[in-house]
Design a protein around this motif. Structure first.
Motif, PDB file in Angstrom:
ATOM      1  N   GLU A  39       1.048  -1.068   0.115  1.00  0.00           N
ATOM      2  CA  GLU A  39      -0.014   0.121   0.072  1.00  0.00           C
ATOM      3  C   GLU A  39       0.993   1.206   0.114  1.00  0.00           C
ATOM      4  O   GLU A  39       2.106   1.202   0.036  1.00  0.00           O
ATOM      5  CB  GLU A  39      -1.091  -0.175   1.311  1.00  0.00           C
ATOM      6  N   HIS A  40       0.402   2.275  -0.088  1.00  0.00           N
ATOM      7  CA  HIS A  40       0.953   3.700  -0.178  1.00  0.00           C
ATOM      8  C   HIS A  40       1.462   4.045   1.344  1.00  0.00           C
ATOM      9  O   HIS A  40       0.949   3.825   2.158  1.00  0.00           O
ATOM     10  CB  HIS A  40       0.131   4.838  -0.551  1.00  0.00           C
ATOM     11  N   VAL A  41       2.834   4.337   1.500  1.00  0.00           N
ATOM     12  CA  VAL A  41       3.314   4.875   2.701  1.00  0.00           C
ATOM     13  C   VAL A  41       3.108   6.205   2.899  1.00  0.00           C
ATOM     14  O   VAL A  41       3.197   7.063   2.166  1.00  0.00           O
ATOM     15  CB  VAL A  41       4.955   4.762   2.309  1.00  0.00           C
ATOM     16  N   SER A  42       2.542   6.245   4.231  1.00  0.00           N
ATOM     17  CA  SER A  42       1.865   7.530   4.735  1.00  0.00           C
ATOM     18  C   SER A  42       3.239   8.378   5.391  1.00  0.00           C
ATOM     19  O   SER A  42       4.094   7.430   5.858  1.00  0.00           O
ATOM     20  CB  SER A  42       0.686   7.550   5.599  1.00  0.00           C
TER      21      SER A  42
END
Length: 65
Positions: A39-42
């Motif tokens: 997933e996208h890294v925050s």
């Protein structure tokens, strides 16, 4: 009476880890059909990882002095 049925007469499936569709004729569990995608890294999570790594390095450096 056998233990495979619960009090309500329904089959008790709590003991089974895999469904019959998940195993082949030899009882071997097949690979997962859905691949796991990253997933996208925050920014918040990356910041906490960076602070944790720096804190751990600081503890190791302080322990060796």
């Amino acid at each position: 009476m056998s233990d495979e049925f619960g009090d309500d007469g329904e089959a008790d499936d709590e003991g089974w880890r895999f469904a019959l569709d998940d195993v082949d004729e030899d009882g071997i569990v097949g690979p997962e059909t859905d691949p796991i995608e990253p997933e996208h890294v925050s920014v918040e999570n990356a910041l906490f990882v960076t602070v944790g790594v720096l804190g751990t390095l600081l503890v190791f450096v302080a322990a060796t002095l």
